[in-house]
Motif scaffolding. Structure first.
Motif, PDB file in Angstrom:
ATOM      1  N   VAL A 244      67.216  70.489  62.295  1.00 49.62           N
ATOM      2  CA  VAL A 244      67.486  69.396  61.362  1.00 49.62           C
ATOM      3  C   VAL A 244      68.015  69.983  60.061  1.00 49.62           C
ATOM      4  CG1 VAL A 244      65.777  67.823  62.338  1.00 49.62           C
ATOM      5  CG2 VAL A 244      65.099  69.423  60.536  1.00 49.62           C
ATOM      6  N   TYR A 246      68.265  69.134  55.769  1.00 47.21           N
ATOM      7  CA  TYR A 246      67.804  68.289  54.660  1.00 47.21           C
ATOM      8  C   TYR A 246      68.994  67.789  53.858  1.00 47.21           C
ATOM      9  CZ  TYR A 246      65.627  66.759  50.338  1.00 47.21           C
ATOM     10  OH  TYR A 246      65.246  66.017  49.259  1.00 47.21           O
ATOM     11  N   HIS A 247      68.948  66.490  53.535  1.00 52.23           N
ATOM     12  CA  HIS A 247      69.978  65.925  52.657  1.00 52.23           C
ATOM     13  C   HIS A 247      69.460  64.631  52.031  1.00 52.23           C
ATOM     14  CE1 HIS A 247      74.096  65.588  51.179  1.00 52.23           C
ATOM     15  NE2 HIS A 247      73.986  64.267  51.375  1.00 52.23           N
ATOM     16  N   ALA A 250      66.051  63.069  53.260  1.00 52.37           N
ATOM     17  CA  ALA A 250      65.920  62.788  54.690  1.00 52.37           C
ATOM     18  C   ALA A 250      66.271  64.032  55.492  1.00 52.37           C
ATOM     19  CB  ALA A 250      66.814  61.619  55.102  1.00 52.37           C
ATOM     20  N   TRP A 252      68.265  65.251  58.779  1.00 49.89           N
ATOM     21  CA  TRP A 252      69.356  64.749  59.604  1.00 49.89           C
ATOM     22  C   TRP A 252      69.431  65.542  60.903  1.00 49.89           C
ATOM     23  CZ3 TRP A 252      72.892  60.751  58.427  1.00 49.89           C
ATOM     24  CH2 TRP A 252      72.649  60.133  57.196  1.00 49.89           C
ATOM     25  N   GLN A 255      73.623  65.833  62.157  1.00 49.76           N
ATOM     26  CA  GLN A 255      74.416  65.288  61.047  1.00 49.76           C
ATOM     27  C   GLN A 255      74.803  63.820  61.256  1.00 49.76           C
ATOM     28  OE1 GLN A 255      77.752  67.984  60.599  1.00 49.76           O
ATOM     29  NE2 GLN A 255      76.484  69.517  59.580  1.00 49.76           N
ATOM     30  N   GLN A 256      74.045  63.130  62.122  1.00 53.33           N
ATOM     31  CA  GLN A 256      74.371  61.733  62.408  1.00 53.33           C
ATOM     32  C   GLN A 256      73.162  60.810  62.238  1.00 53.33           C
ATOM     33  OE1 GLN A 256      76.161  61.445  66.283  1.00 53.33           O
ATOM     34  NE2 GLN A 256      77.832  62.837  65.811  1.00 53.33           N
ATOM     35  N   GLN A 257      72.007  61.212  62.708  1.00 56.73           N
ATOM     36  CA  GLN A 257      70.820  60.363  62.617  1.00 56.73           C
ATOM     37  C   GLN A 257      69.852  60.946  61.599  1.00 56.73           C
ATOM     38  OE1 GLN A 257      71.531  61.815  65.775  1.00 56.73           O
ATOM     39  NE2 GLN A 257      72.644  60.140  66.733  1.00 56.73           N
ATOM     40  N   SER A 258      69.297  60.085  60.748  1.00 54.20           N
ATOM     41  CA  SER A 258      68.425  60.562  59.676  1.00 54.20           C
ATOM     42  C   SER A 258      66.986  60.133  59.901  1.00 54.20           C
ATOM     43  CB  SER A 258      68.904  60.031  58.321  1.00 54.20           C
ATOM     44  OG  SER A 258      68.794  58.625  58.273  1.00 54.20           O
ATOM     45  N   ASN A 273      69.861  70.398  49.393  1.00 57.70           N
ATOM     46  CA  ASN A 273      70.782  69.809  50.361  1.00 57.70           C
ATOM     47  C   ASN A 273      71.441  70.891  51.211  1.00 57.70           C
ATOM     48  OD1 ASN A 273      70.298  67.178  49.615  1.00 57.70           O
ATOM     49  ND2 ASN A 273      72.004  67.059  48.180  1.00 57.70           N
TER      50      ASN A 273
END
Length: 362
Positions: A244, A246-247, A250, A252, A255-258, A273
């Motif tokens: 995963v 961090y951004h 959340a 991610w 890079q599509q589902q958070s 980030n």
């Protein structure tokens, strides 16, 4: 019986250190299990305790007695190997009594001990048979009996159940636990089977690459693994590890589902980030839609493998548009077929986060 203490034990072969800094103490009468993948050094530790391998560094104590230079034959240790090594030309009774005869024990005492041990192990009806006339489970119990009859200070078991079939292993594992409760000998048991470790041990020592990773009760290690290796080694099916990033508050996936962070995780994870982490979650804590759903909302997974186990189903799946594989543990009533798609939800309340490089848990 004795308390077994290892202080900074190391063992080297041809200047290659195979175990290092092994430190733990097994209290008198407890049952401890050494577990880890093949080549992690667990059998070397056991052989060092028995005196079959020389300790390169550190100290070994039985109670307060330093054992480093005491020969194996004088350590009052009984060991059962994967190979039962019974004398083929002797009967069960003679196999059980052989060690006592070699020590010059009185015949009447030997007869009494053979009767006592054979009753505990339920092999008293086999005393006149020879090993070739016994099943694998019966041979295993004779090997245990030959060790127990000596009433040693320490009982060492090196994968004694690995030659048995699955059903007999389960049965013998239960008998072994009952046996320990009866005789109370300090026991150290080596296995690579995490089910044996979880069900048998008062405490578990998890090893990897010659070093201790964690020591604790089965519940402590399962619920609070200190690193990714321990987390993935204990548990069937294994814990899922998902990369995963961090951004903006959340995590991610692909890079599509958070996954929005809970207040607890916001305090734990540095707010940088682009920082990558490994998210760990056990299969039983992944929620799955009851019906297939191929919409773009949420995390979508596709079934690759289905393994019915009677009371539950193990499902191997892949998160769509990624190479991330996950394992799920679902009830038998759940219906699905290979290549079906469905939504999954992760609960961060039951998740672990590990550093990608070191594998240490945050």
């Amino acid at each position: 019986m004795a308390t077994v203490t290892l202080e900074n034990i190391a063992r080297s072969f041809n200047q290659v250190k195979v175990i290092s800094d092994i430190t733990f103490q097994v209290p008198d009468g407890e049952f401890w299990v050494l577990v880890g993948p093949s080549g992690c050094g667990k059998s070397t530790i056991l052989r060092s305790i028995a005196g079959l391998d020389e300790i390169t560094e550190g100290n070994l104590y039985f109670d307060r007695t330093l054992m480093n230079t005491i020969p194996a034959r004088e350590r009052d240790v009984a060991m059962v190997f994967q190979n039962y090594a019974l004398y083929p030309h002797l009967t069960v009774a003679q196999n059980l009594s052989f060690g006592l005869k070699m020590r010059g024990i009185n015949k009447s005492v030997i007869t009494e001990k053979v009767e006592f041990v054979s009753q505990i192990l339920d092999i008293n009806h086999l005393l006149h048979r020879k090993p070739k006339d016994l099943s694998g489970g019966q041979q295993q119990r004779v090997a245990l009996g030959r060790a127990i009859i000596r009433q040693p200070k320490v009982f060492l078991l090196d994968e004694p159940l690995s030659n048995l079939d699955a059903q007999l292993r389960d049965q013998t594992r239960t008998e072994l636990k009952k046996l320990h409760n009866k005789v109370g000998i300090t026991t150290i048991y080596v296995t690579h089977d995490q089910v044996e470790a979880m069900t048998l041990g008062d405490r578990i020592v998890v090893l990897d690459q010659g070093k201790i990773q964690q020591i604790g009760t089965p519940a402590q290690i399962y619920d609070n693994p200190v690193n990714r290796m321990v987390a993935t080694f204990l548990g069937t099916p294994a814990m899922n590890i998902i990369p995963v990033t961090y951004h903006d508050g959340a995590l991610w996936i692909n890079q599509q589902q958070s996954l929005p962070l809970t207040p607890y995780w916001k305090e734990k994870i540095p707010p940088h980030n682009g920082q990558g982490w490994d998210l760990g979650i056990r299969p039983e804590y992944i929620n799955v839609s009851i019906e297939s759903d191929s919409s773009d909302n949420g995390i979508i997974a596709q079934i690759e493998v289905i393994e019915p186990l009677g009371k539950e189903i193990l499902v191997g799946a892949t998160i769509v548009d990624s190479e991330i594989n996950i394992n799920l543990q679902l009830p038998m009533k759940w219906k699905g077929e290979r290549f079906d798609r469905f939504k999954i939800e992760f609960s961060l309340d039951h998740s672990y986060i590990f550093e990608p490089i070191s594998g240490n848990r945050i």
